[in-house]
Motif scaffolding. Structure first.
Motif, PDB file in Angstrom:
ATOM      1  N   ASN A 893      48.471  33.796  20.272  1.00 12.03           N
ATOM      2  CA  ASN A 893      47.955  34.946  19.540  1.00 12.03           C
ATOM      3  C   ASN A 893      46.483  35.199  19.869  1.00 12.03           C
ATOM      4  N   PHE A 894      46.090  34.958  21.096  1.00 15.20           N
ATOM      5  CA  PHE A 894      44.702  35.189  21.497  1.00 15.20           C
ATOM      6  C   PHE A 894      44.421  36.695  21.517  1.00 15.20           C
ATOM      7  N   TYR A 895      43.162  37.079  21.284  1.00 15.23           N
ATOM      8  CA  TYR A 895      42.778  38.490  21.319  1.00 15.23           C
ATOM      9  C   TYR A 895      41.405  38.609  21.971  1.00 15.23           C
ATOM     10  N   GLY A 896      41.039  39.858  22.219  1.00 17.55           N
ATOM     11  CA  GLY A 896      39.736  40.142  22.806  1.00 17.55           C
ATOM     12  C   GLY A 896      39.794  40.162  24.327  1.00 17.55           C
ATOM     13  N   GLU A 897      38.634  40.292  24.894  1.00 19.25           N
ATOM     14  CA  GLU A 897      38.538  40.415  26.337  1.00 19.25           C
ATOM     15  C   GLU A 897      38.546  39.038  27.005  1.00 19.25           C
ATOM     16  N   ILE A 898      39.303  38.909  28.061  1.00 20.55           N
ATOM     17  CA  ILE A 898      39.344  37.666  28.840  1.00 20.55           C
ATOM     18  C   ILE A 898      38.012  37.497  29.555  1.00 20.55           C
ATOM     19  N   PRO A 899      37.346  36.344  29.405  1.00 16.86           N
ATOM     20  CA  PRO A 899      36.064  36.132  30.108  1.00 16.86           C
ATOM     21  C   PRO A 899      36.316  35.907  31.600  1.00 16.86           C
ATOM     22  N   PHE A 900      36.476  37.012  32.294  1.00 17.73           N
ATOM     23  CA  PHE A 900      36.898  36.952  33.707  1.00 17.73           C
ATOM     24  C   PHE A 900      35.678  36.742  34.598  1.00 17.73           C
ATOM     25  N   ILE A 901      35.100  35.558  34.481  1.00 11.84           N
ATOM     26  CA  ILE A 901      33.947  35.190  35.290  1.00 11.84           C
ATOM     27  C   ILE A 901      34.100  33.727  35.715  1.00 11.84           C
ATOM     28  N   GLY A 902      33.342  33.310  36.731  1.00 15.32           N
ATOM     29  CA  GLY A 902      33.370  31.921  37.166  1.00 15.32           C
ATOM     30  C   GLY A 902      34.766  31.473  37.540  1.00 15.32           C
ATOM     31  N   GLN A 903      35.143  30.275  37.083  1.00 13.81           N
ATOM     32  CA  GLN A 903      36.436  29.695  37.441  1.00 13.81           C
ATOM     33  C   GLN A 903      37.595  30.519  36.893  1.00 13.81           C
ATOM     34  N   MET A 904      37.357  31.305  35.851  1.00 15.26           N
ATOM     35  CA  MET A 904      38.439  32.092  35.250  1.00 15.26           C
ATOM     36  C   MET A 904      38.945  33.187  36.183  1.00 15.26           C
ATOM     37  N   THR A 905      38.175  33.549  37.175  1.00  9.12           N
ATOM     38  CA  THR A 905      38.619  34.589  38.114  1.00  9.12           C
ATOM     39  C   THR A 905      39.680  34.087  39.078  1.00  9.12           C
ATOM     40  N   THR A 906      39.970  32.773  39.057  1.00 12.08           N
ATOM     41  CA  THR A 906      40.947  32.207  40.003  1.00 12.08           C
ATOM     42  C   THR A 906      42.373  32.238  39.457  1.00 12.08           C
ATOM     43  N   PHE A 907      42.558  32.697  38.191  1.00 10.81           N
ATOM     44  CA  PHE A 907      43.882  32.655  37.576  1.00 10.81           C
ATOM     45  C   PHE A 907      44.497  34.056  37.511  1.00 10.81           C
ATOM     46  N   THR A 908      45.823  34.084  37.676  1.00 12.47           N
ATOM     47  CA  THR A 908      46.553  35.350  37.645  1.00 12.47           C
ATOM     48  C   THR A 908      46.931  35.696  36.205  1.00 12.47           C
ATOM     49  N   LYS A 909      47.566  36.852  36.047  1.00 16.67           N
ATOM     50  CA  LYS A 909      47.935  37.313  34.711  1.00 16.67           C
ATOM     51  C   LYS A 909      48.965  36.407  34.045  1.00 16.67           C
ATOM     52  N   LEU A 910      49.693  35.591  34.857  1.00 19.79           N
ATOM     53  CA  LEU A 910      50.707  34.707  34.279  1.00 19.79           C
ATOM     54  C   LEU A 910      50.089  33.689  33.327  1.00 19.79           C
ATOM     55  N   ALA A 911      48.812  33.412  33.484  1.00 19.33           N
ATOM     56  CA  ALA A 911      48.144  32.452  32.605  1.00 19.33           C
ATOM     57  C   ALA A 911      47.896  33.030  31.219  1.00 19.33           C
ATOM     58  N   PHE A 912      48.021  34.380  31.056  1.00 17.54           N
ATOM     59  CA  PHE A 912      47.611  35.021  29.800  1.00 17.54           C
ATOM     60  C   PHE A 912      48.699  35.886  29.173  1.00 17.54           C
ATOM     61  N   VAL A 913      49.841  36.052  29.817  1.00 20.09           N
ATOM     62  CA  VAL A 913      50.876  36.947  29.282  1.00 20.09           C
ATOM     63  C   VAL A 913      51.375  36.429  27.935  1.00 20.09           C
ATOM     64  N   GLY A 914      51.924  37.353  27.151  1.00 18.72           N
ATOM     65  CA  GLY A 914      52.446  36.976  25.842  1.00 18.72           C
ATOM     66  C   GLY A 914      51.388  36.903  24.763  1.00 18.72           C
ATOM     67  N   ASN A 915      50.189  37.415  25.033  1.00 13.92           N
ATOM     68  CA  ASN A 915      49.130  37.550  24.029  1.00 13.92           C
ATOM     69  C   ASN A 915      48.810  39.051  23.938  1.00 13.92           C
ATOM     70  N   SER A 916      49.449  39.749  22.983  1.00 11.38           N
ATOM     71  CA  SER A 916      49.437  41.213  22.975  1.00 11.38           C
ATOM     72  C   SER A 916      48.042  41.800  22.781  1.00 11.38           C
ATOM     73  N   ASP A 917      47.114  41.051  22.206  1.00 11.98           N
ATOM     74  CA  ASP A 917      45.782  41.590  21.917  1.00 11.98           C
ATOM     75  C   ASP A 917      44.726  41.178  22.934  1.00 11.98           C
ATOM     76  N   LEU A 918      45.164  40.566  24.014  1.00 13.62           N
ATOM     77  CA  LEU A 918      44.218  40.261  25.095  1.00 13.62           C
ATOM     78  C   LEU A 918      44.071  41.473  25.998  1.00 13.62           C
ATOM     79  N   CYS A 919      42.890  41.637  26.563  1.00 14.67           N
ATOM     80  CA  CYS A 919      42.665  42.763  27.453  1.00 14.67           C
ATOM     81  C   CYS A 919      41.710  42.369  28.557  1.00 14.67           C
ATOM     82  N   GLY A 920      41.643  43.241  29.550  1.00 16.68           N
ATOM     83  CA  GLY A 920      40.743  43.024  30.671  1.00 16.68           C
ATOM     84  C   GLY A 920      41.417  42.245  31.786  1.00 16.68           C
ATOM     85  N   PRO A 921      40.820  42.274  32.972  1.00 13.59           N
ATOM     86  CA  PRO A 921      41.384  41.571  34.124  1.00 13.59           C
ATOM     87  C   PRO A 921      41.575  40.088  33.793  1.00 13.59           C
TER      88      PRO A 921
END
Length: 1007
Positions: A893-921
């Motif tokens: 149930n995570f929400y808000g913008e994904i901190p898509f910086i640093g090491q987090m830029t190496t992961f695909t959307k499969l790492a975050f799917v199923g969290n309806s309130d997440l947004c951003g790359p």
């Protein structure tokens, strides 16, 4: 007439006196002779003489008894020499038969003229050094070395003021008879000051730890001392002494020192440049200590010596196995009389000085196991006296030609392996030497088998492993190999078949592993103790009826071949002395012979893993009571685990994993108190974990995964398994709560209880798993005698897949509690386990947020928190987890913008799917405040929650520059300019604050 009478009277009196004195003198001499003879007989009667060495001790003429010497004229005993003629380390059988033991009679005190006493290399079995030896005041020579004495050395030896030679050395540790105590020690060393005539002092392996640094001061007060042997005496402290330099130590008493042996102690410190004060030194051995620093570039103290060259008399310099570093100094090449140079097992670097190759008297030079680089010059071939050369295990390279060996006709030991040398000689080259020890592993000798070996008739140890040889072994090689004690041709591409008969000398160790040999296994093997034929293409077993020549074989390793067929029923008749047998990773079918316990009663290691063996484990396995390792894993075994295994009381490893075993785990396994590794994984075992396992206090690895075990995870695990490193209970039917007592497993590296029915909260006490809280992991190794042939393996679910770890298993630190019914909030304490590499809490009912300080897990490589009830925002600090290569936060149930910086830029959307309130790359869902044309980098403002654009950073930077430079020039000129400047700065600050407020109003933060 009267005068004649008086003269006659005087002559008569003189005759009477002379006759009386002569008679009394002869009487006294006869009495002394009888006394000395009786003393020797009493001495003999106290001794045990199994080989009748003292058979000549009979009759009255004791001066001719074996080992006895007398003084001319008087017949008084001046020497007793009963040393064992066979030192133990050379010919043990002869030593044992010739040793004297028993009691030493104090009757020796009656030998008033005794000057020489030698009882060395006998066996007085833990008897103390006799006190009365201190009363033998005329002794010049006393040798009690390696005679089995124990206890404290008597201090009354200080009475022996005439003593010039004293040797009290104990046994080298590997020769100690453990049936008896052999600990000889000194409590107070002050008594040695009385030995004013002493020239030679030998106390090797005598415990001097109780005297501290006093040994230095005492030795310094022995004015005649020329040889000092204190090897293995538990000496500790700095070398030289922290309060005095070597030159000060040698200024007086040690000025005459010629031999100094302080090897195998605990000395530390550096070797000072004042070592040049050892003007008379011939032999210096400081090997096996903790000396550090570098060898001095310049030798000082030469002004005190008659010769101005460094250490002019030095013939042997031994500094092996220390922590010395730096480059080798050029002055080593000025030691013109040097015969022996041992600098191996240090940290020396750089090239070998060219000056070393000019030492024409050099006989042995060992520089192996360092960090040396560069090449060998062909001038080494001019050292005609060289008998041993060791430069192996360095970083050296280059080509070796015939010139490198031109005049080395005396060479017997050559170690050049584990470098990058390339031997470039003609096919017809005949070396000038006949070596006994030849180690050229990891050199490039191929592709042909070296033809020049045919000339080497004295080879005893040969290592040509990993030498890029890809030809068959020529027939002539078997004619020179029969003398070999050790032969290693492993890790090449040797082809063809081995001859049916392999004949070697004595108890040889033969390693032909990791080649391309094929065909049947040789059935006639003579003189071989250890035979490794693993990692080849052998296809058939030796004929079971033709193994009579394997009677002496102790170890047979045939793993990783293509062997088919059954295990021969009479394998024990062929190899009755077999201790190590590995047939793993082949294609062997059939069953384990039911009589295996009777056939191979001396086995310590038995591995049949990775085959196609069926049937049950025979009960007779319990008759092999010497077994340390049983590995039947990865077969098709059925039935139950035989309870007779509990008879194997020496068992360290039991691996029955990956079979089809069923039934309950026998309680009798709890009697295997030596057990360190137990694998029963991937079977059909049921029931509860036996409470008798509490007795397995030495257990370090327990893998019961993928069975049908049930009940609660016992709380006693935490108290019983204090040495536990790996605990794997994965995929069973365990239920209940996770016991908080698991926190007592302070050595634990891997905790896997996934895929069970656990419930409740994750205990906060997991933070006490101390081994997981260490960023620098202590490498884990089993402490098992036979485990050098057994390789621990474990399947770890990491990075979304099953990964099998073997050699790198010790580097894995992980917790896997996935697929349970765990609840409660994410345990904040887990972020203190700084050494974690794998963390998997997926598919549970865990709530709460990921803590911001999760970035403290700097070693984390795999993190799976998927399919839980976690909420909140994803911490931006996770971007700093530079080792993180797998992340799964899906289905929460995570929400808000994904901190898509640093090491987090190496992961695909499969790492975050199923969290309806997440947004951003990398998701396709855009955040509401995101500009579709240009996404600006943002950071959080901790004060008011606003955002600052990139232009603000630029303005602040410019303002900073102006704030530094402008005031400097303004204040340096006029006051009116200074006031105008600060008015201008005030206006700029007000303008920036208005812009910042407007930005915050138009860009509200998403909640």
């Amino acid at each position: 007439m009267e005068k004649i009478s008086i003269l006659g009277f005087i002559l008569a009196i003189l005759y009477f006196i002379t006759t009386e004195l002569a008679c009394n003198g002869h009487t006294r001499i006869d009495n002394n002779v009888q006394s000395e003879q009786k003393a020797l007989i009493d001495f003999k009667n106290g001794l045990k003489d199994p080989n009748n060495r003292l058979s000549s001790w009979k009759g009255s003429n004791y001066c001719y008894w074996q080992g006895i010497s007398c003084e001319n004229g008087t017949g008084f005993v001046i020497s007793i020499d009963l040393h064992n003629p066979y030192p133990r380390e050379k010919v043990y059988e002869n030593w044992s038969s010739m040793k004297l033991s028993g009691e030493i009679s104090p009757s020796l005190i009656k030998l008033k003229s005794l000057k020489y006493l030698d009882l060395s290399f006998n066996s007085f079995k833990a008897m103390p050094v006799p006190q009365f030896f201190g009363s033998l005041e005329n002794l010049i020579y006393l040798n009690l070395s390696s005679a089995g004495f124990s206890g404290s050395i008597p201090s009354n030896l200080w009475n022996l003021s005439s003593l010039q030679y004293l040797d009290l050395s104990s046994e080298y540790p590997k020769y100690v008879d453990f049936e008896y105590s052999n600990d000889i020690f000194v409590q107070n060393i002050e008594w040695m000051i009385g030995l004013v005539s002493l020239k030679y002092l030998g106390m090797n392996y005598v415990n001097l730890s109780l005297v501290g640094s006093r040994w230095v001061e005492v030795a310094n007060k022995l004015p005649s001392l020329t040889e000092l042997h204190l090897c293995g005496c538990s000496l500790f402290g700095s070398f030289p002494s922290p309060r005095r330099s070597i030159s000060q130590l040698l200024r007086k008493s040690w000025k005459k020192i010629e031999v100094l042996n302080l090897a195998q102690n605990e000395l530390h410190g550096s070797i000072p440049s004042s070592i040049g004060s050892f003007c008379n030194l011939k032999y210096l051995d400081l090997g096996g200590n903790y000396l550090n620093g570098s060898l001095p570039e310049i030798i000082k103290g030469l002004e005190t010596c008659s010769s101005k060259s460094p250490l002019p008399n030095l013939t042997e310099l031994i500094l092996y196995d220390n922590q010395l570093m730096g480059t080798l100094p050029n002055w080593l090449g000025e030691l013109k009389n040097l015969r022996v140079l041992f600098l191996s097992s240090n940290k020396f670097e750089g090239p070998i000085p060219a000056s070393l190759w000019t030492l024409q008297h050099l006989e042995y030079m060992y520089l192996s196991r360092n960090e040396l680089n560069g090449s060998l010059p062909d001038s080494v071939g001019q050292l005609s006296q060289l008998q041993g050369l060791g430069v192996g295990s360095n970083h050296m390279s280059g080509s070796l030609s015939e010139q490198h060996f031109l005049k080395l006709s005396k060479l017997e030991y050559l170690w050049m392996g584990s470098n990058c040398f390339h031997l470039n000689v003609s096919p017809n080259w005949v070396p000038p030497f006949q070596v006994k020890y030849l180690y050229m592993d990891s050199c490039h000798l191929g592709p042909s088998f070296p033809a020049w070996l045919q000339s080497q008739k004295n080879l005893e140890y040969l290592d040509l492993s990993n030498d890029s040889i890809s030809s068959p072994i020529p027939n002539w090689f078997w004619n020179i190999s029969f003398n070999m004690w050790q032969l290693n041709l492993s890790h090449n591409q040797l082809q063809g078949q081995l001859p049916n008969s392999l004949n070697f000398y004595g108890q040889s160790e033969i390693d032909f592993s990791s080649n391309l040999f094929e065909g049947p296994i040789p059935f006639s093997i003579k003189g071989v103790l250890f035979l490794d034929l693993s990692h080849n293409k052998f296809s058939r077993f030796f004929p079971p009826s033709r193994g009579e020549s394997m009677l002496g074989l102790s170890s047979l390793l045939l793993s990783d071949n293509q062997i088919t067929g059954f295990i021969p029923l009479n394998i024990g008749k062929s190899m009755p002395n077999l201790s190590y047998l590995s047939l793993s990773s082949n294609q062997i079918t059939g069953v384990i012979p039911s009589n295996i316990g009777e056939s191979l009663p001396n086995l310590a290691f038995l591995s049949l893993s990775g085959n196609r063996i069926t049937g049950t484990i025979p009960d007779s396995i319990g008759r092999i009571t010497n077994l340390e390792v049983i590995d039947f894993s990865r077969n098709n075994l059925t039935g139950s685990i035989p309870s007779t295994i509990n008879n194997c009381s020496n068992l360290f490893v039991l691996d029955l994993g990956n079979n089809n075993l069923s039934g309950i785990i026998p309680k009798s396994l709890g009697q295997l108190q030596s057990l360190q590794s137990l694998h029963l994984n991937h079977n059909e075992l049921s029931g509860e974990l036996p409470s008798s396992f509490q007795n397995l206090t030495g257990l370090e690895v327990l893998d019961l995964s993928y069975n049908k075990l049930l009940g609660e995870v016992p709380a006693w695990i935490g108290a019983a398994f204090v040495n536990m490193v790996i605990l794997n209970l994965r995929s069973n039917v365990f239920c209940g709560r996770l016991p908080s007592q698991l926190s007592n497993l302070s050595s634990l590296h891997v905790l896997d209880i996934a895929q069970n029915n656990l419930m409740g909260k994750i205990p906060s006490t997991l933070v006490e798993l101390k081994a997981m809280a260490q960023e620098q992991l202590n490498i884990y190794r089993l402490n098992v005698n036979a485990s050098s042939l057994y390789e621990e393996r474990l399947v770890v679910i990491a990075k979304g897949q099953s990964l099998e770890y073997t050699k790198t298993l010790s580097l894995i630190v992980g917790i896997d509690l996935s697929d349970n019914n765990l609840s409660g909030e994410f345990p904040q304490e887990i972020t203190k386990l700084f050494g974690l590499v794998v963390l998997n809490l997926s598919r549970n009912h865990i709530t709460g947020q990921i803590p911001e300080n999760i970035s403290m897990l700097r070693q984390l490589s795999s993190l799976d928190l998927s399919s839980n009830k976690l909420s909140g925002t994803i911490p931006s600090s996770m971007a700093s987890l530079s080792f993180l290569s797998y992340l799964n936060l899906s289905n929460n149930n995570f929400y808000g913008e994904i901190p898509f910086i640093g090491q987090m830029t190496t992961f695909t959307k499969l790492a975050f799917v199923g969290n309806s309130d997440l947004c951003g790359p990398p998701l396709a869902t855009k955040c509401q405040d995101e500009d579709p044309n240009k996404r600006q980098s943002v950071v959080s403002d901790k004060n008011d929650g606003g955002y600052v654009d990139q232009w603000f950073y630029l303005s602040v930077g410019l303002g900073f520059a102006m704030g530094i430079l402008v005031p400097f020039f303004v204040l340096a000129t006029r006051k009116s300019w200074c006031e105008a400047y600060f008015d201008f700065v005030d206006e700029i600050v007000k303008w920036l604050l208005r812009g910042r407020a407007t930005y915050a109003k138009n860009h509200p933060r998403r909640r």
